[in-house]
Motif scaffolding. Sequence first.
Motif, PDB file in Angstrom:
ATOM      1  N   ARG A 163       2.118   1.735  -3.044  1.00 26.61           N
ATOM      2  CA  ARG A 163       1.395   2.272  -4.391  1.00 26.61           C
ATOM      3  C   ARG A 163       0.977   3.195  -4.357  1.00 26.61           C
ATOM      4  O   ARG A 163       0.687   4.332  -5.133  1.00 26.61           O
ATOM      5  CB  ARG A 163       0.011   1.414  -4.093  1.00 26.61           C
ATOM      6  CG  ARG A 163      -1.301   0.949  -4.872  1.00 26.61           C
ATOM      7  CD  ARG A 163      -2.834   1.279  -4.706  1.00 26.61           C
ATOM      8  NE  ARG A 163      -2.414   1.661  -3.318  1.00 26.61           N
ATOM      9  CZ  ARG A 163      -3.224   3.065  -3.685  1.00 26.61           C
ATOM     10  NH1 ARG A 163      -3.423   4.023  -4.169  1.00 26.61           N
ATOM     11  NH2 ARG A 163      -3.406   3.401  -1.870  1.00 26.61           N
ATOM     12  N   LEU A 176       2.404  -2.179 -12.527  1.00 26.50           N
ATOM     13  CA  LEU A 176       2.348  -0.709 -12.740  1.00 26.50           C
ATOM     14  C   LEU A 176       1.481  -0.294 -14.151  1.00 26.50           C
ATOM     15  O   LEU A 176       2.402  -1.175 -15.032  1.00 26.50           O
ATOM     16  CB  LEU A 176       3.791  -0.552 -12.280  1.00 26.50           C
ATOM     17  CG  LEU A 176       4.335   1.093 -12.209  1.00 26.50           C
ATOM     18  CD1 LEU A 176       3.742   1.921 -11.768  1.00 26.50           C
ATOM     19  CD2 LEU A 176       5.661   0.775 -11.777  1.00 26.50           C
ATOM     20  N   CYS A 222      -1.991   2.333 -10.815  1.00 30.78           N
ATOM     21  CA  CYS A 222      -0.875   1.063  -9.723  1.00 30.78           C
ATOM     22  C   CYS A 222      -1.781   0.374  -8.888  1.00 30.78           C
ATOM     23  O   CYS A 222      -2.552   0.817  -8.332  1.00 30.78           O
ATOM     24  CB  CYS A 222       0.059   2.102  -8.817  1.00 30.78           C
ATOM     25  SG  CYS A 222       1.274   1.035  -7.895  1.00 30.78           S
ATOM     26  N   GLY A 223      -1.525  -0.723  -8.886  1.00 24.87           N
ATOM     27  CA  GLY A 223      -2.370  -1.433  -8.004  1.00 24.87           C
ATOM     28  C   GLY A 223      -1.797  -1.816  -7.464  1.00 24.87           C
ATOM     29  O   GLY A 223      -0.931  -2.943  -7.555  1.00 24.87           O
ATOM     30  N   TYR A 224      -2.144  -3.325  -6.197  1.00 26.84           N
ATOM     31  CA  TYR A 224      -1.429  -4.422  -5.979  1.00 26.84           C
ATOM     32  C   TYR A 224      -2.390  -4.990  -4.982  1.00 26.84           C
ATOM     33  O   TYR A 224      -3.806  -4.219  -4.428  1.00 26.84           O
ATOM     34  CB  TYR A 224      -0.435  -4.106  -4.377  1.00 26.84           C
ATOM     35  CG  TYR A 224      -1.224  -3.913  -3.210  1.00 26.84           C
ATOM     36  CD1 TYR A 224      -0.945  -4.463  -2.143  1.00 26.84           C
ATOM     37  CD2 TYR A 224      -1.616  -2.436  -2.542  1.00 26.84           C
ATOM     38  CE1 TYR A 224      -1.413  -4.622  -0.945  1.00 26.84           C
ATOM     39  CE2 TYR A 224      -2.322  -2.592  -1.717  1.00 26.84           C
ATOM     40  CZ  TYR A 224      -1.854  -3.575  -0.615  1.00 26.84           C
ATOM     41  OH  TYR A 224      -2.843  -2.786   0.319  1.00 26.84           O
ATOM     42  N   ASN A 258       0.989  -1.192  -0.136  1.00 27.18           N
ATOM     43  CA  ASN A 258       0.343   0.620   0.197  1.00 27.18           C
ATOM     44  C   ASN A 258       0.565   0.897   0.391  1.00 27.18           C
ATOM     45  O   ASN A 258       0.568   2.486  -1.025  1.00 27.18           O
ATOM     46  CB  ASN A 258      -0.851  -0.104   0.999  1.00 27.18           C
ATOM     47  CG  ASN A 258      -1.708   1.275   1.830  1.00 27.18           C
ATOM     48  OD1 ASN A 258      -2.721   1.276  -0.155  1.00 27.18           O
ATOM     49  ND2 ASN A 258      -2.600   1.314   2.260  1.00 27.18           N
ATOM     50  N   LEU A 277       2.029  -6.388  -7.270  1.00 30.00           N
ATOM     51  CA  LEU A 277       2.299  -5.053  -8.401  1.00 30.00           C
ATOM     52  C   LEU A 277       2.078  -4.740  -9.240  1.00 30.00           C
ATOM     53  O   LEU A 277       3.129  -5.309  -9.814  1.00 30.00           O
ATOM     54  CB  LEU A 277       3.206  -4.350  -7.383  1.00 30.00           C
ATOM     55  CG  LEU A 277       3.413  -2.261  -7.433  1.00 30.00           C
ATOM     56  CD1 LEU A 277       2.420  -1.943  -6.402  1.00 30.00           C
ATOM     57  CD2 LEU A 277       4.677  -2.006  -7.132  1.00 30.00           C
TER      58      LEU A 277
END
Length: 125
Positions: free
Chosen positions: A65, A93, A77-79, A62, A91
Amino acid sequence: VHGPPAAAECRAPRSHHHPQQPKMAVNEVRMKTAEHKLQIKSGESDNSATFILGDEDHTLGNSLRHVLMQTTGTTFCGYSIPHPSEPYVHLRLQTDGSVSAQEQLRKGLAELAKCTAHFDTALGA
């Protein structure tokens, strides 16, 4: 007529504790160790990739991100943590193409390192 069982009959059997294995709490879990610290799954172009970070959790996922979303050039961007018992953070990107996803990750990690150094200094750690 039979009455309630005697106290000795109600006891649960004792577990046999092996000295070589430390006793675990009921809610304690031993996490697996990741085979790799970093794996990279390239996207369709250099501006997108999924980075699989080993032995990490929501703390880094987090934070990284957040920093990457504040970085110029990041479009997404997310994880995720695929499974709670697995020691990996995925992750994802994407950049606008002005920089590669790998270079953007380096920038984000450098910025996050600066932030943590600032907090260490501010808190006297």
